[in-house]
Write a protein that holds these residues in place. Sequence first.
Motif, PDB file in Angstrom:
ATOM      1  N   CYS A  82       0.870  -1.177   0.000  1.00 56.80           N
ATOM      2  CA  CYS A  82       0.000   0.000   0.000  1.00 56.80           C
ATOM      3  C   CYS A  82       0.905   1.225   0.000  1.00 56.80           C
ATOM      4  O   CYS A  82       1.804   1.337   0.844  1.00 56.80           O
ATOM      5  CB  CYS A  82      -0.899  -0.011   1.234  1.00 56.80           C
ATOM      6  SG  CYS A  82      -1.862   1.502   1.486  1.00 56.80           S
ATOM      7  N   LEU A  83       0.691   2.136  -0.924  1.00 57.40           N
ATOM      8  CA  LEU A  83       1.545   3.318  -1.037  1.00 57.40           C
ATOM      9  C   LEU A  83       0.689   4.508  -1.461  1.00 57.40           C
ATOM     10  O   LEU A  83       0.014   4.451  -2.493  1.00 57.40           O
ATOM     11  CB  LEU A  83       2.657   3.085  -2.060  1.00 57.40           C
ATOM     12  CG  LEU A  83       3.690   4.202  -2.239  1.00 57.40           C
ATOM     13  CD1 LEU A  83       4.436   4.451  -0.934  1.00 57.40           C
ATOM     14  CD2 LEU A  83       4.665   3.850  -3.350  1.00 57.40           C
ATOM     15  N   SER A  95       1.636   7.224   3.503  1.00 58.17           N
ATOM     16  CA  SER A  95       1.112   5.959   4.016  1.00 58.17           C
ATOM     17  C   SER A  95       1.732   4.817   3.210  1.00 58.17           C
ATOM     18  O   SER A  95       1.542   4.731   2.002  1.00 58.17           O
ATOM     19  CB  SER A  95      -0.418   5.917   3.885  1.00 58.17           C
ATOM     20  OG  SER A  95      -0.929   4.661   4.252  1.00 58.17           O
ATOM     21  N   MET A  96       2.492   3.961   3.900  1.00 62.42           N
ATOM     22  CA  MET A  96       3.138   2.836   3.227  1.00 62.42           C
ATOM     23  C   MET A  96       3.068   1.611   4.123  1.00 62.42           C
ATOM     24  O   MET A  96       3.419   1.681   5.310  1.00 62.42           O
ATOM     25  CB  MET A  96       4.596   3.156   2.898  1.00 62.42           C
ATOM     26  CG  MET A  96       5.311   2.039   2.150  1.00 62.42           C
ATOM     27  SD  MET A  96       6.960   2.537   1.569  1.00 62.42           S
ATOM     28  CE  MET A  96       7.815   2.764   3.139  1.00 62.42           C
ATOM     29  N   GLY A  97       2.584   0.504   3.582  1.00 58.41           N
ATOM     30  CA  GLY A  97       2.475  -0.723   4.351  1.00 58.41           C
ATOM     31  C   GLY A  97       2.709  -1.943   3.488  1.00 58.41           C
ATOM     32  O   GLY A  97       2.208  -2.016   2.363  1.00 58.41           O
ATOM     33  N   LEU A 196      14.805   3.320  12.226  1.00 57.23           N
ATOM     34  CA  LEU A 196      13.513   3.932  11.948  1.00 57.23           C
ATOM     35  C   LEU A 196      12.425   3.186  12.713  1.00 57.23           C
ATOM     36  O   LEU A 196      12.556   1.983  12.975  1.00 57.23           O
ATOM     37  CB  LEU A 196      13.198   3.925  10.453  1.00 57.23           C
ATOM     38  CG  LEU A 196      12.918   2.597   9.754  1.00 57.23           C
ATOM     39  CD1 LEU A 196      12.110   2.837   8.496  1.00 57.23           C
ATOM     40  CD2 LEU A 196      14.217   1.895   9.385  1.00 57.23           C
ATOM     41  N   PRO A 197      11.364   3.902  13.106  1.00 55.84           N
ATOM     42  CA  PRO A 197      10.266   3.236  13.799  1.00 55.84           C
ATOM     43  C   PRO A 197       9.499   2.339  12.835  1.00 55.84           C
ATOM     44  O   PRO A 197       9.316   2.667  11.666  1.00 55.84           O
ATOM     45  CB  PRO A 197       9.405   4.393  14.296  1.00 55.84           C
ATOM     46  CG  PRO A 197       9.698   5.512  13.345  1.00 55.84           C
ATOM     47  CD  PRO A 197      11.136   5.354  12.934  1.00 55.84           C
ATOM     48  N   PRO A 220       6.200   1.679   8.312  1.00 49.17           N
ATOM     49  CA  PRO A 220       6.912   2.755   9.015  1.00 49.17           C
ATOM     50  C   PRO A 220       6.002   3.947   9.314  1.00 49.17           C
ATOM     51  O   PRO A 220       6.418   4.873  10.006  1.00 49.17           O
ATOM     52  CB  PRO A 220       8.014   3.135   8.009  1.00 49.17           C
ATOM     53  CG  PRO A 220       7.410   2.845   6.673  1.00 49.17           C
ATOM     54  CD  PRO A 220       6.515   1.654   6.877  1.00 49.17           C
ATOM     55  N   SER A 221       4.788   3.918   8.794  1.00 49.78           N
ATOM     56  CA  SER A 221       3.819   5.002   9.022  1.00 49.78           C
ATOM     57  C   SER A 221       3.115   4.765  10.355  1.00 49.78           C
ATOM     58  O   SER A 221       1.912   4.506  10.419  1.00 49.78           O
ATOM     59  CB  SER A 221       2.805   5.055   7.865  1.00 49.78           C
ATOM     60  OG  SER A 221       3.451   5.169   6.614  1.00 49.78           O
TER      61      SER A 221
END
Length: 245
Positions: A82-83, A95-97, A196-197, A220-221
Amino acid sequence: MIHTPVEAAAGREIPYAFRYTVPDEFVGLPDPTATDGWWEALARLVPDADQTQLAAATERLRAALPGLSRGGEETVDLTALCLGTEDVGGEERLSMGLLAVTVKPSGHRDRLLTAEGIYRAKEQKFFARERELQELDFPLGKGVQGRQDMLLAARLPCGPGVMSTSLRMITLPARLAAETGIADVAGTGEPLRPSLPMATLQLIVPAPRDYCVYVTISTPSVFLLDSYCARLAEIGRTFTFDAPT
């Protein structure tokens, strides 16, 4: 996006047979070793990119995917990305997953017993050193929450499940940092290894046979954690299991 891996059930050592639906914002990715399908997938994810940008993005994503994917005894059914952007307090944020749906043997056919064992194992892993936990009690799930982790025993339309979320700081391996194009700004010739979180959301659904389905979203979002939790729950509500013929 509806997935029905029922047709492949008879030819596998673990004859899994299930169906589920993935939100449309997730675009299915080919296997990293495949030559076809990448251009089409990236064109859907980044519709405004030109050919040079698509080629660069394809190479970097193909290089990064093995380092982000799960290994071991799992069979990968789907990898999707998802981008885009989402509104956060009136501001558009990235938003990236990365979504992975995998199958792993459980050794049990009692679904409730399997879910209980998974819940207890995760509880020990997450909270062994925490003394103060917040009890969670929802209509379709009960569990606990700590400083970085949340764990729920969930009731899905298809049966019991275990849902968890974890927040961590991760450091990219040197090889992955180099292959994804992260350069050393100091000019030493060594790639940076930034921290990075990362939020990891997972739903584990025991099947009527001796296997479990793992639905994992890594993002990371972290400021969109609620949004991705809703997507994970949406996938879980669509699961159905079929007996392979």
